[in-house]
Design a protein around this motif. Structure first.
Motif, PDB file in Angstrom:
ATOM      1  N   ALA A 242      -6.233 -15.726  -1.747  1.00  0.00           N
ATOM      2  CA  ALA A 242      -6.777 -16.838  -0.961  1.00  0.00           C
ATOM      3  C   ALA A 242      -6.677 -16.565   0.530  1.00  0.00           C
ATOM      4  CB  ALA A 242      -6.040 -18.128  -1.314  1.00  0.00           C
ATOM      5  N   SER A 243      -5.607 -15.903   0.964  1.00  0.00           N
ATOM      6  CA  SER A 243      -5.459 -15.617   2.399  1.00  0.00           C
ATOM      7  C   SER A 243      -6.563 -14.685   2.882  1.00  0.00           C
ATOM      8  CB  SER A 243      -4.082 -15.007   2.670  1.00  0.00           C
ATOM      9  OG  SER A 243      -3.971 -13.718   2.091  1.00  0.00           O
ATOM     10  N   TYR A 244      -6.958 -13.713   2.058  1.00  0.00           N
ATOM     11  CA  TYR A 244      -8.074 -12.833   2.422  1.00  0.00           C
ATOM     12  C   TYR A 244      -9.389 -13.621   2.471  1.00  0.00           C
ATOM     13  CZ  TYR A 244      -5.646  -8.307   2.211  1.00  0.00           C
ATOM     14  OH  TYR A 244      -4.831  -7.221   2.470  1.00  0.00           O
ATOM     15  N   PHE A 245      -9.576 -14.508   1.507  1.00  0.00           N
ATOM     16  CA  PHE A 245     -10.784 -15.333   1.497  1.00  0.00           C
ATOM     17  C   PHE A 245     -10.899 -16.133   2.789  1.00  0.00           C
ATOM     18  CE2 PHE A 245     -11.442 -14.325  -2.890  1.00  0.00           C
ATOM     19  CZ  PHE A 245     -12.724 -14.749  -3.216  1.00  0.00           C
ATOM     20  N   LYS A 246      -9.812 -16.804   3.155  1.00  0.00           N
ATOM     21  CA  LYS A 246      -9.845 -17.657   4.349  1.00  0.00           C
ATOM     22  C   LYS A 246      -9.976 -16.836   5.627  1.00  0.00           C
ATOM     23  CE  LYS A 246      -6.170 -20.052   2.971  1.00  0.00           C
ATOM     24  NZ  LYS A 246      -5.101 -21.064   2.910  1.00  0.00           N
ATOM     25  N   GLU A 247      -9.364 -15.679   5.651  1.00  0.00           N
ATOM     26  CA  GLU A 247      -9.421 -14.822   6.846  1.00  0.00           C
ATOM     27  C   GLU A 247     -10.848 -14.387   7.145  1.00  0.00           C
ATOM     28  OE1 GLU A 247      -7.953 -10.318   8.024  1.00  0.00           O
ATOM     29  OE2 GLU A 247      -6.730 -11.503   6.654  1.00  0.00           O
ATOM     30  N   ARG A 248     -11.620 -14.102   6.072  1.00  0.00           N
ATOM     31  CA  ARG A 248     -12.987 -13.609   6.267  1.00  0.00           C
ATOM     32  C   ARG A 248     -14.051 -14.681   5.979  1.00  0.00           C
ATOM     33  NH1 ARG A 248     -14.754  -7.755   4.693  1.00  0.00           N
ATOM     34  NH2 ARG A 248     -16.393  -8.592   6.042  1.00  0.00           N
ATOM     35  N   HIS A 249     -13.625 -15.911   5.718  1.00  0.00           N
ATOM     36  CA  HIS A 249     -14.547 -17.021   5.427  1.00  0.00           C
ATOM     37  C   HIS A 249     -15.482 -16.658   4.271  1.00  0.00           C
ATOM     38  CE1 HIS A 249     -13.125 -18.886   9.101  1.00  0.00           C
ATOM     39  NE2 HIS A 249     -13.380 -17.778   9.748  1.00  0.00           N
ATOM     40  N   ASN A 276      -8.637 -21.978  -1.308  1.00  0.00           N
ATOM     41  CA  ASN A 276      -9.634 -21.538  -0.328  1.00  0.00           C
ATOM     42  C   ASN A 276     -10.286 -22.728   0.379  1.00  0.00           C
ATOM     43  OD1 ASN A 276     -11.163 -19.513   0.995  1.00  0.00           O
ATOM     44  ND2 ASN A 276     -12.878 -19.823  -0.408  1.00  0.00           N
ATOM     45  N   ASN A 277      -9.619 -23.875   0.309  1.00  0.00           N
ATOM     46  CA  ASN A 277     -10.107 -25.097   0.961  1.00  0.00           C
ATOM     47  C   ASN A 277     -11.489 -25.489   0.453  1.00  0.00           C
ATOM     48  OD1 ASN A 277      -9.582 -27.255   2.689  1.00  0.00           O
ATOM     49  ND2 ASN A 277     -10.674 -26.310   4.392  1.00  0.00           N
ATOM     50  N   TYR A 278     -11.733 -25.209  -0.835  1.00  0.00           N
ATOM     51  CA  TYR A 278     -12.957 -25.599  -1.540  1.00  0.00           C
ATOM     52  C   TYR A 278     -14.216 -24.969  -0.951  1.00  0.00           C
ATOM     53  CZ  TYR A 278      -9.685 -29.007  -3.392  1.00  0.00           C
ATOM     54  OH  TYR A 278      -8.590 -29.595  -3.973  1.00  0.00           O
ATOM     55  N   GLN A 279     -14.079 -23.835  -0.254  1.00  0.00           N
ATOM     56  CA  GLN A 279     -15.274 -23.118   0.195  1.00  0.00           C
ATOM     57  C   GLN A 279     -15.816 -22.346  -1.005  1.00  0.00           C
ATOM     58  OE1 GLN A 279     -14.991 -20.793   3.813  1.00  0.00           O
ATOM     59  NE2 GLN A 279     -16.833 -19.613   3.292  1.00  0.00           N
ATOM     60  N   ALA A 354     -25.367 -19.063   1.017  1.00  0.00           N
ATOM     61  CA  ALA A 354     -25.201 -20.349   0.342  1.00  0.00           C
ATOM     62  C   ALA A 354     -24.359 -21.311   1.159  1.00  0.00           C
ATOM     63  CB  ALA A 354     -24.558 -20.132  -1.024  1.00  0.00           C
ATOM     64  N   ASP A 355     -24.850 -22.551   1.246  1.00  0.00           N
ATOM     65  CA  ASP A 355     -24.056 -23.616   1.847  1.00  0.00           C
ATOM     66  C   ASP A 355     -22.913 -23.998   0.911  1.00  0.00           C
ATOM     67  OD1 ASP A 355     -25.149 -24.091   4.340  1.00  0.00           O
ATOM     68  OD2 ASP A 355     -26.698 -25.434   3.582  1.00  0.00           O
ATOM     69  N   THR A 356     -21.856 -24.531   1.480  1.00  0.00           N
ATOM     70  CA  THR A 356     -20.760 -25.085   0.698  1.00  0.00           C
ATOM     71  C   THR A 356     -20.488 -26.506   1.181  1.00  0.00           C
ATOM     72  OG1 THR A 356     -19.094 -24.177   2.203  1.00  0.00           O
ATOM     73  CG2 THR A 356     -19.703 -22.838   0.290  1.00  0.00           C
ATOM     74  N   PHE A 357     -19.956 -27.329   0.275  1.00  0.00           N
ATOM     75  CA  PHE A 357     -19.603 -28.692   0.660  1.00  0.00           C
ATOM     76  C   PHE A 357     -18.414 -28.680   1.615  1.00  0.00           C
ATOM     77  CE2 PHE A 357     -21.400 -29.540  -3.640  1.00  0.00           C
ATOM     78  CZ  PHE A 357     -22.422 -30.370  -3.244  1.00  0.00           C
ATOM     79  N   ARG A 358     -18.444 -29.584   2.586  1.00  0.00           N
ATOM     80  CA  ARG A 358     -17.223 -29.770   3.357  1.00  0.00           C
ATOM     81  C   ARG A 358     -16.212 -30.486   2.466  1.00  0.00           C
ATOM     82  NH1 ARG A 358     -16.440 -34.929   5.392  1.00  0.00           N
ATOM     83  NH2 ARG A 358     -18.257 -36.314   5.503  1.00  0.00           N
ATOM     84  N   PRO A 359     -14.925 -30.240   2.657  1.00  0.00           N
ATOM     85  CA  PRO A 359     -13.897 -30.826   1.777  1.00  0.00           C
ATOM     86  C   PRO A 359     -13.829 -32.343   1.924  1.00  0.00           C
ATOM     87  CG  PRO A 359     -13.015 -28.968   3.031  1.00  0.00           C
ATOM     88  CD  PRO A 359     -14.337 -29.318   3.649  1.00  0.00           C
TER      89      PRO A 359
END
Length: 689
Positions: A242-249, A276-279, A354-359
């Protein structure tokens, strides 16, 4: 005539809750409207293979697919089998080398020396490198997959060789890491990259690091859709992933299950989405065994409807393997992709990452008001089944509301929200029909039906009644859509539970309510609880004739169809004619209405009004009222699909009302004409005699 009182204070609470529900639904609408970019994806390997089949330079074909509408390419992990076919490495079982040596066909001195030195074992696998980078990556990942001591470098230089202690038939199919060469090629061509890595057995921090190090040079990394039954890092290293996901969005792709209920089974998927904060984006792919049965035009329509109705934002397109008449295979697939692009643009979507929903999570105070109103609706219905003093109604509403709201105020409450949603889906359709029943009872008591009523008045009254009932049920839908509104439900990480129950419960409630107000076996109204009990005894003691058994059998078959067609399990199949009707409605209307509403429920409602105005037998009235309830329950249950935008669910209900009203009017006119013909024919026979 027994009277049933509608508590005005409870109705006031329901209205307050509805205003709170509308506020949440509006917020939800704004979140959904901001999510309008779709990513169209094809497999890198599919286009390379298509270029080989058609004899087209791969670079030219990639350019054509990009112009047609492909925004992204999926890159899978390499395998020895694929690398063997591409000529980038050569993988051989040790037994084959030894056989060649024994038969005298092993002419290469290098291999003969290794055999003579006893370095070739029959049970081992030997890999010869043609491409230095590919060989190095294979060696690195084989060492991780097999563990220390099982991979040995036998030779270096221009023709490096390594030995691996593994079963050849198994190891050639193993995933051996994302190929840097393919990642770089996709990146350079201007596509977004969607990586498809797998997890490692007994995954270590070094394994997780290796995957993201391989991805670090990629500039246009859009999403990761994991292959296999686990996400990378499961079970203990999900925070690291998850930290890698968030680091690179990076967006997490979640592939929808073929039965359209949540996702393909991948351990750790929902936990990683939350971390990943629901991204995350919902992914759809037409099943491999289904696509060949679909014409390209049908598949294109499928994509437009799927993206619109189920919040799919990553379309994983499979290649067609048979050309259409008059087209090459490449032209067939390019036209297919172009058609998907045009269909999405026509629906108002843009193509890109792709768009993602805001949390999104609604305010607890608003949720509390919604649950307070839903509880008041349940207590009101209970009082209309079995009247009890108003003060106890207030106490019951207060106690239940506190019990349901308290978990929400503590920061949880998912279960209590699901309970309220289930109750709402049952209560509001029953309330909609109960109010109509009581209104008709008052009209009957006042003598409104003593004189013949014109057809036009019946139709007008029926239309007014079905509109009012529909809007009461629609209020329940807005309640349901609000109480479960948050990003976890939008993504289907959490779901509404009890779909099949919501189809049956309103029918049972309306049956109970009807029996508290009418006698099925004559046109007398009930005046006391004893009358209700006598009616139940009459039903239980009813003689079983052959016609009764046939009627019960027909009802059981109808119930099997009705319940079996609900939910997401593989139940009653859908006839081909109905599929064609659905396709027609999907093209003609913004939101295809449900058959249960416009073909059954709403027409039955207008016929029920006719039966009451014409004073048909109570049993006929009851059957039509139960059939009418089907539409009301279906309407509310539509909102239980939280992945579907709330606007679409609302429009679907209104489309069903409009189409159902038209069919209902035709049904009423048809019955009127048949009755008139029968009456005239009867008079003619009497005159002749």
């Amino acid at each position: 005539m027994s009277t049933f009182t509608y508590n005005k204070w409870l109705i006031g609470v329901i209205i307050v809750g509805l205003l709170a529900a509308f506020t949440i639904d509006w917020q939800r609408y704004m979140v959904e409207q901001a999510n309008s970019t779709v990513e169209t994806v094809m497999d890198y390997e599919d286009i390379v293979e298509l270029a080989q089949i058609e004899g087209i330079p791969p670079a030219d074909l990639f350019r054509q697919f990009k112009e047609a509408g492909v925004t992204s390419l999926a890159v899978y992990e390499a395998t020895l089998e694929k690398l063997n076919k591409s000529g980038k490495i050569t993988a051989l079982p040790g037994a084959e080398i030894l056989h060649q040596n024994r038969t005298g066909t092993l002419s290469d001195p290098f291999w003969r020396n290794l055999v003579a030195a006893g370095k070739i074992q029959a049970e081992d696998v030997y890999i010869v490198g043609q491409d230095q980078q590919v060989f190095r990556e294979v060696m690195e990942d084989l060492s991780r997959r097999l563990g220390p001591g099982r991979v040995t470098l036998l030779a270096e230089g221009e023709r490096p060789v390594l030995a691996a202690k593994a079963n050849f038939e198994k190891v050639v199919k193993w995933n051996l890491g994302l190929p840097s060469e393919e990642l770089a090629a996709v990146d350079q061509m201007g596509f977004y990259v969607i990586a498809r890595p797998t997890n490692y057995t007994k995954v270590t921090p070094d394994d997780v690091n290796s995957v993201f190090q391989r991805l670090s040079p990629v500039k246009n990394l859009s999403a990761i859709i994991f292959s296999g039954e686990e996400v990378l890092g499961y079970p203990d290293l999900l925070p690291m992933t998850a930290s890698y996901f968030k680091e690179r969005h990076i967006t997490l792709g979640m592939i929808e299950h073929p039965l359209q209920l949540q996702f393909l089974k991948q351990e750790g998927l929902t936990q990683l989405a939350a971390a990943n904060n629901y991204q995350s984006a919902r992914v759809y792919v037409i099943p491999k065994d289904e696509q060949p049965k679909l014409k390209a035009a049908e598949a294109i329509l499928r994509w437009a409807v799927t993206d619109q109705e189920r919040n799919i934002r990553i379309n994983l397109l499979r290649r067609y393997d048979k050309p259409e008449p008059g087209k090459t295979l490449a032209e067939t697939n390019l036209a297919y992709v172009s058609g998907v692009k045009q269909a999405l643009v026509d629906e108002g979507y843009s193509l890109g990452r792709a768009d993602t929903f805001r949390p999104y999570f609604p305010m607890p105070a608003l949720l509390a008001l919604v649950m307070f109103g839903a509880t008041a609706a349940g207590v009101l219905l209970l009082s209309l089944i079995c009247p009890f003093p108003a003060r106890w109604q207030y106490i019951l509403t207060a106690v239940l509301s506190v019990l349901l709201v308290l978990p929400i105020l503590k920061g949880g409450g998912t279960l209590s929200r699901q309970m309220v949603a289930l109750a709402t889906a049952s209560v509001f359709p029953a309330l909609a029909m109960t109010w109509q029943l009581d209104r008709w009872r008052r009209m009957e008591a006042d003598g409104h039906f003593n004189q013949p009523v014109a057809l036009g008045r019946i139709i007008t009254a029926g239309l007014g009644a079905v509109v009012v009932a529909t809007f009461v049920s629609l209020s329940g839908g807005l309640y349901l859509g609000a109480v479960l509104s948050d990003i976890r439900f939008f993504l289907e990480m959490e779901i509404f539970r009890g779909v099949k129950l919501t189809f049956v419960a309103p029918l049972l409630l309306v049956t109970i309510i009807y029996l508290t107000r009418y006698n099925l076996f004559d046109n007398m109204q009930l005046t006391s609880p004893k009358d209700l009990w006598r009616q139940v005894k009459t039903i239980l003691n009813y003689p079983v004739y052959m016609k009764t058994l046939l009627l019960v059998g027909a009802a059981a078959f109808a119930a099997w169809i009705f319940v079996g067609r609900s939910g997401h399990t593989a139940g009653v199949p859908v006839p081909a004619a109905e599929l064609k009707l659905r396709a027609l409605l999907e093209q003609a209307m913004y939101a295809r209405p449900r058959e249960k509403e416009f073909l059954i429920g709403h027409p039955a409602f207008l016929l029920a009004v006719m039966s009451i105005y014409r004073q048909w037998p109570r049993l006929f009235q009851y059957l039509l009222i139960v059939a009418a309830t089907i539409a009301q329950g279906s309407l509310v249950e539509t909102f239980a699909h939280l992945r579907t935008p709330v606007l679409m669910s609302t429009v679907r209900a209104l489309d069903g009302l409009l189409l159902g009203a038209v069919i209902g009017i035709a049904a009423v006119v048809g019955v009127y004409v048949i009755q008139a013909v029968i009456a005239r024919w009867g008079r003619g026979n009497a005159t002749h005699e």
